[in-house]
Design a protein around this motif. Structure first.
Motif, PDB file in Angstrom:
ATOM      1  N   LEU A   1     -67.479  24.488   9.823  1.00 19.76           N
ATOM      2  CA  LEU A   1     -68.020  24.737   8.637  1.00 19.76           C
ATOM      3  C   LEU A   1     -67.203  25.408   7.605  1.00 19.76           C
ATOM      4  O   LEU A   1     -67.118  25.089   6.313  1.00 19.76           O
ATOM      5  N   TYR A   2     -66.496  26.283   8.275  1.00 22.65           N
ATOM      6  CA  TYR A   2     -65.682  27.127   7.369  1.00 22.65           C
ATOM      7  C   TYR A   2     -64.489  26.285   6.537  1.00 22.65           C
ATOM      8  O   TYR A   2     -64.250  26.181   5.427  1.00 22.65           O
ATOM      9  N   GLU A   3     -64.009  25.302   7.346  1.00 19.43           N
ATOM     10  CA  GLU A   3     -62.947  24.586   6.750  1.00 19.43           C
ATOM     11  C   GLU A   3     -63.527  23.449   5.784  1.00 19.43           C
ATOM     12  O   GLU A   3     -63.191  22.797   4.948  1.00 19.43           O
ATOM     13  N   ALA A   4     -64.736  22.843   6.449  1.00 18.17           N
ATOM     14  CA  ALA A   4     -65.603  21.935   5.804  1.00 18.17           C
ATOM     15  C   ALA A   4     -65.718  22.021   4.267  1.00 18.17           C
ATOM     16  O   ALA A   4     -65.979  21.497   3.414  1.00 18.17           O
ATOM     17  N   MET A   5     -66.144  23.839   4.017  1.00 22.70           N
ATOM     18  CA  MET A   5     -66.617  23.998   2.885  1.00 22.70           C
ATOM     19  C   MET A   5     -65.430  24.611   1.901  1.00 22.70           C
ATOM     20  O   MET A   5     -65.556  24.949   0.773  1.00 22.70           O
ATOM     21  N   GLY A   6     -64.303  24.550   2.319  1.00 25.35           N
ATOM     22  CA  GLY A   6     -63.015  24.795   1.662  1.00 25.35           C
ATOM     23  C   GLY A   6     -61.979  25.807   2.112  1.00 25.35           C
ATOM     24  O   GLY A   6     -61.248  25.936   1.810  1.00 25.35           O
ATOM     25  N   GLY A   7     -62.277  26.541   3.212  1.00 29.77           N
ATOM     26  CA  GLY A   7     -61.575  27.354   3.972  1.00 29.77           C
ATOM     27  C   GLY A   7     -61.727  28.738   3.294  1.00 29.77           C
ATOM     28  O   GLY A   7     -62.500  29.084   2.645  1.00 29.77           O
ATOM     29  N   GLU A   8     -60.314  29.362   3.388  1.00 27.38           N
ATOM     30  CA  GLU A   8     -60.168  30.676   2.739  1.00 27.38           C
ATOM     31  C   GLU A   8     -60.598  30.950   1.293  1.00 27.38           C
ATOM     32  O   GLU A   8     -60.293  29.981   0.516  1.00 27.38           O
ATOM     33  N   ASN A   9     -61.274  31.890   0.960  1.00 31.43           N
ATOM     34  CA  ASN A   9     -61.930  32.145  -0.320  1.00 31.43           C
ATOM     35  C   ASN A   9     -62.458  30.971  -1.126  1.00 31.43           C
ATOM     36  O   ASN A   9     -62.483  30.890  -2.250  1.00 31.43           O
ATOM     37  N   SER A  10     -63.222  30.381  -0.199  1.00 27.65           N
ATOM     38  CA  SER A  10     -64.122  29.161  -0.959  1.00 27.65           C
ATOM     39  C   SER A  10     -65.483  29.703  -1.193  1.00 27.65           C
ATOM     40  O   SER A  10     -66.093  28.791  -2.288  1.00 27.65           O
ATOM     41  N   MET A  11     -66.001  30.597  -0.529  1.00 30.08           N
ATOM     42  CA  MET A  11     -67.281  30.985  -0.984  1.00 30.08           C
ATOM     43  C   MET A  11     -67.438  31.377  -2.498  1.00 30.08           C
ATOM     44  O   MET A  11     -68.512  31.093  -3.103  1.00 30.08           O
ATOM     45  N   PRO A  12     -66.661  32.202  -2.915  1.00 27.85           N
ATOM     46  CA  PRO A  12     -66.937  32.555  -4.656  1.00 27.85           C
ATOM     47  C   PRO A  12     -67.053  31.041  -5.559  1.00 27.85           C
ATOM     48  O   PRO A  12     -67.671  31.003  -6.157  1.00 27.85           O
ATOM     49  N   SER A  13     -66.302  29.963  -4.918  1.00 30.36           N
ATOM     50  CA  SER A  13     -66.332  28.760  -5.696  1.00 30.36           C
ATOM     51  C   SER A  13     -67.887  28.164  -5.690  1.00 30.36           C
ATOM     52  O   SER A  13     -68.293  27.528  -6.335  1.00 30.36           O
ATOM     53  N   TRP A  14     -68.450  28.433  -4.402  1.00 36.41           N
ATOM     54  CA  TRP A  14     -69.638  28.000  -4.226  1.00 36.41           C
ATOM     55  C   TRP A  14     -70.759  28.979  -4.772  1.00 36.41           C
ATOM     56  O   TRP A  14     -71.679  28.205  -5.525  1.00 36.41           O
ATOM     57  N   VAL A  15     -70.450  30.143  -5.045  1.00 32.58           N
ATOM     58  CA  VAL A  15     -71.453  31.189  -5.517  1.00 32.58           C
ATOM     59  C   VAL A  15     -71.487  30.876  -7.251  1.00 32.58           C
ATOM     60  O   VAL A  15     -72.392  30.794  -7.740  1.00 32.58           O
ATOM     61  N   ASN A  16     -70.009  30.411  -7.716  1.00 30.00           N
ATOM     62  CA  ASN A  16     -70.030  30.391  -9.197  1.00 30.00           C
ATOM     63  C   ASN A  16     -70.262  28.824  -9.890  1.00 30.00           C
ATOM     64  O   ASN A  16     -69.928  28.405 -10.984  1.00 30.00           O
ATOM     65  N   ALA A  17     -70.431  27.911  -8.701  1.00 28.69           N
ATOM     66  CA  ALA A  17     -70.798  26.583  -9.059  1.00 28.69           C
ATOM     67  C   ALA A  17     -71.885  26.552  -9.929  1.00 28.69           C
ATOM     68  O   ALA A  17     -72.807  27.375 -10.321  1.00 28.69           O
ATOM     69  N   HIS A  18     -71.926  25.487 -10.795  1.00 31.94           N
ATOM     70  CA  HIS A  18     -73.153  25.310 -11.636  1.00 31.94           C
ATOM     71  C   HIS A  18     -73.673  23.919 -11.477  1.00 31.94           C
ATOM     72  O   HIS A  18     -73.099  22.915 -11.652  1.00 31.94           O
ATOM     73  N   PRO A  19     -74.841  23.832 -10.883  1.00 33.11           N
ATOM     74  CA  PRO A  19     -75.839  25.195 -10.582  1.00 33.11           C
ATOM     75  C   PRO A  19     -75.188  25.731  -9.191  1.00 33.11           C
ATOM     76  O   PRO A  19     -74.550  25.041  -8.478  1.00 33.11           O
ATOM     77  N   SER A  20     -75.822  26.991  -8.946  1.00 37.14           N
ATOM     78  CA  SER A  20     -74.842  27.817  -7.906  1.00 37.14           C
ATOM     79  C   SER A  20     -75.372  27.048  -6.724  1.00 37.14           C
ATOM     80  O   SER A  20     -76.431  26.562  -6.495  1.00 37.14           O
ATOM     81  N   LEU A  21     -74.392  27.019  -5.618  1.00 37.64           N
ATOM     82  CA  LEU A  21     -74.370  26.764  -4.355  1.00 37.64           C
ATOM     83  C   LEU A  21     -74.542  27.578  -3.265  1.00 37.64           C
ATOM     84  O   LEU A  21     -74.661  27.353  -1.858  1.00 37.64           O
ATOM     85  N   ALA A  22     -74.467  28.939  -3.679  1.00 37.16           N
ATOM     86  CA  ALA A  22     -74.782  30.034  -2.678  1.00 37.16           C
ATOM     87  C   ALA A  22     -75.145  31.267  -3.240  1.00 37.16           C
ATOM     88  O   ALA A  22     -74.914  31.509  -4.636  1.00 37.16           O
ATOM     89  N   ALA A  23     -75.717  32.236  -2.635  1.00 35.85           N
ATOM     90  CA  ALA A  23     -76.224  33.482  -3.194  1.00 35.85           C
ATOM     91  C   ALA A  23     -75.296  34.439  -3.654  1.00 35.85           C
ATOM     92  O   ALA A  23     -74.123  34.446  -3.356  1.00 35.85           O
ATOM     93  N   LYS A  24     -75.753  35.263  -4.449  1.00 37.15           N
ATOM     94  CA  LYS A  24     -74.588  36.509  -4.992  1.00 37.15           C
ATOM     95  C   LYS A  24     -74.489  37.636  -3.708  1.00 37.15           C
ATOM     96  O   LYS A  24     -73.508  38.427  -3.887  1.00 37.15           O
ATOM     97  N   ASP A  25     -74.904  37.226  -2.612  1.00 35.39           N
ATOM     98  CA  ASP A  25     -74.652  38.081  -1.483  1.00 35.39           C
ATOM     99  C   ASP A  25     -73.259  37.690  -0.980  1.00 35.39           C
ATOM    100  O   ASP A  25     -72.670  38.038   0.068  1.00 35.39           O
ATOM    101  N   TYR A  26     -72.763  36.260  -1.427  1.00 38.86           N
ATOM    102  CA  TYR A  26     -71.418  35.690  -0.924  1.00 38.86           C
ATOM    103  C   TYR A  26     -71.496  35.764   0.632  1.00 38.86           C
ATOM    104  O   TYR A  26     -70.426  35.479   1.174  1.00 38.86           O
ATOM    105  N   THR A  27     -72.666  35.145   1.081  1.00 39.59           N
ATOM    106  CA  THR A  27     -73.049  34.808   2.556  1.00 39.59           C
ATOM    107  C   THR A  27     -73.734  33.552   2.731  1.00 39.59           C
ATOM    108  O   THR A  27     -73.417  32.662   3.644  1.00 39.59           O
ATOM    109  N   HIS A  28     -74.872  33.728   2.021  1.00 40.83           N
ATOM    110  CA  HIS A  28     -75.828  32.566   2.397  1.00 40.83           C
ATOM    111  C   HIS A  28     -75.834  31.280   1.330  1.00 40.83           C
ATOM    112  O   HIS A  28     -75.878  31.856   0.136  1.00 40.83           O
ATOM    113  N   PHE A  29     -75.999  30.140   1.789  1.00 42.25           N
ATOM    114  CA  PHE A  29     -76.047  29.093   0.736  1.00 42.25           C
ATOM    115  C   PHE A  29     -77.266  29.184  -0.087  1.00 42.25           C
ATOM    116  O   PHE A  29     -78.365  29.462   0.740  1.00 42.25           O
ATOM    117  N   SER A  30     -77.183  28.659  -1.116  1.00 33.06           N
ATOM    118  CA  SER A  30     -78.509  28.101  -2.057  1.00 33.06           C
ATOM    119  C   SER A  30     -79.322  27.032  -1.453  1.00 33.06           C
ATOM    120  O   SER A  30     -78.627  26.483  -0.510  1.00 33.06           O
TER     121      SER A  30
END
Length: 520
Positions: free
Chosen positions: A459-488
């Protein structure tokens, strides 16, 4: 010394320290067993080291969800989707990107895709054997609320038949689940093999949800709510279960409210099952569907796992189970299913690292997996391991491998897929970056899976790998929570869609090999 002299001296000393700190070493210093983060003045004026945002547009496109296709639109759409015996051909509408990108492919020990064949054969047997097979999705808080699982369930039931939300506990510590709401009264206590919630277990006859529940008489507890300095005392009373009072006749309720808001097949139930263990004392059970009584039963003690089953002609909005007795059985939960097809259960173990299966009585675990007809098990853990950063995760690999061995022994024909942990971010010098131990933990999970003969999805590589979580958090609409851990919820749907397409790709290739005579 005059005050302004003191001020000048203070400024002078500050300037000197600030200048010296510019040349301070980078990173962490160890001193007498303590790690010290060294302040450097240059950190206040960082050079152009900003980590560029990860482009996840191609990933999102692969996992993009057609919301209109899964939400209830009309009575005719619901009716068309509620054929629980529906079993469609393998999905051939897979994108070229999925077929080519190795990051989205399921991985196997020794590159042997036969690891998944038992599950695929079970799917194919549904129309001929008219059976209900079960998939368990067990994980940490990343799957809480039935977010990822609910979309997998929708996809698989739509293609292979089935309905209902599957196995649900007596109650949950959060109200995050959107597909069904279990609500127990105050008589119930949860005994869990994991986390800090609940009471210390009485025994180790846990369910696959790593817990069991018992009801007890209530006692009244009074607490003072008097504020400091308030001359008028105030008190609050509440009722709590009393273990010491067991032996008194007690009536305890649990109510399940079903939602068909998101996926129409959630709102259909053909069969309910109650799983319990009662080796000591008789008890009574009344089952209601809305206001109608479906059954009134008396149960005598018997050895091992017991399953109460009742068919349902018309799905209500609520099911209510009323237990009566002087001593409680161990109650594990209820299943809401179709009579055939596939059931897909969401089992979140908040705070767990996936190391609790060894705490369950092995023979009892085997009995439960057999009674559930479990053919597919997805394990998704890791987010609770990340905050404890150490140099080596060999300990976790060994411990996780032990759990997989236990599960394989409990059900040798059950297919197991391990999902590696997702990216997680922490704040460093004003920006969010991946934890440095993510790949170590991911590798430990994959190594354990391969040693145990299990499949692995990264899943780590499938979602984009290193430093990909901020892109999920900052997507519009958001794809992850502001805890930078859990998916929306939307991000969880995209993850589920990527996993579903990865599985169906393998299912298609399984059929291609069968047609070519490569699989007996």
């Amino acid at each position: 010394m005059k005050p302004y002299h003191s001020l000048v001296l203070l400024i002078y000393v500050t300037i000197i320290l600030f200048a010296l700190s510019y040349f301070a070493p980078e990173g962490v210093l160890s001193l007498n067993g303590y790690d010290l983060k060294v302040f450097r003045s240059k950190d206040l004026f960082p050079e152009n080291t900003h980590t560029p945002a990860k482009d996840i547009s191609a990933i999102v496109a692969i996992g993009e969800v057609d919301t209109a296709a899964v939400l209830v639109e009309s009575d005719s759409a619901v009716a068309a989707s509620l054929d629980s015996t529906k079993h469609q051909a393998a999905d051939s509408t897979l994108t070229k990107e999925l077929e080519l990108d190795p990051n989205l492919r399921i991985q196997y020990p020794d590159s042997n895709p036969a690891v998944l064949y038992n599950f695929f054969a079970a799917l194919d047997s549904i129309p001929t054997k008219h059976q209900l097979i079960r998939a368990l999705h067990i994980g940490d808080s990343q799957i809480e609320g039935d977010r990822i699982t609910s979309f997998l369930r929708h996809r698989f039931q739509k293609q292979f038949g089935g309905c209902g939300v599957g196995l649900v506990p007596i109650f949950e510590m959060t109200d995050a689940r959107q597909t069904i709401e279990p609500r127990a009264d105050a008589h119930w206590i949860k005994y869990a093999a994991y986390g800090a919630a609940g009471r210390r277990p009485i025994h180790n006859y846990f369910s696959p949800m790593a817990s069991y529940f018992r009801f007890y008489p209530l006692r009244t507890v009074t607490r003072s709510d008097t504020a400091a300095g308030d001359s008028t005392p105030t008190f609050t009373t509440r009722s709590v279960p009393s273990v010491k009072a067991q032996g008194q006749w007690t009536t305890a309720d649990v109510k399940y409210t079903i939602s068909s808001r998101y996926y129409p097949l959630n709102g259909k139930v053909e069969q309910i099952k109650l799983f319990y263990r009662n080796e000591a004392n008789p008890f009574e059970l009344v089952v209601k569907a809305d206001k109608d009584t479906l059954a009134s039963e008396h149960f005598e003690p018997q050895t091992g796992l017991s399953v109460y089953q009742h068919n349902v002609d018309k799905t209500p909005r609520t099911f209510k189970f009323t237990f009566k007795g002087s001593y409680s059985p161990d109650v594990y939960g209820a299943c809401f299913d179709c009579k055939e097809g596939i059931a897909f259960d969401n089992i979140p173990l908040r705070g767990s690292s996936g190391l609790e299966f060894s705490k369950t009585n092995a023979a009892f675990l085997k009995q439960q997996l057999n009674a559930l007809n479990t053919r597919f098990l997805i394990l998704q853990f890791g987010v609770n391991v990340v905050p404890n950063e150490v140099k080596s995760y060999q300990f976790y690999e060994d411990a996780f491998y032990k759990q997989l061995q236990i599960l394989r022994a409990a059900s040798p024909s059950m297919t197991i897929l391990v999902i590696g942990l997702s990216d997680m971010s922490k704040r460093v010098n004003g920006e969010y970056v991946s934890y440095g131990n993510i790949t170590k933990i991911r590798d430990a999970q994959r190594n354990a899976a391969f040693k145990a003969g299990c499949a692995f999805w990264d899943l780590y590589e499938a979602m984009g790998g290193e430093n990909s979580m901020p892109s999920w958090v900052n997507a519009h609409p958001s794809l992850a929570a502001k805890d930078y851990t859990h998916f929306s919820p939307r991000g969880a749907q995209i993850v589920a869609e990527m996993l579903y397409k990865s599985l169906i790709l393998e299912y298609n290739e399984y059929h291609h090999r069968k047609k070519r005579g490569l699989i007996q």
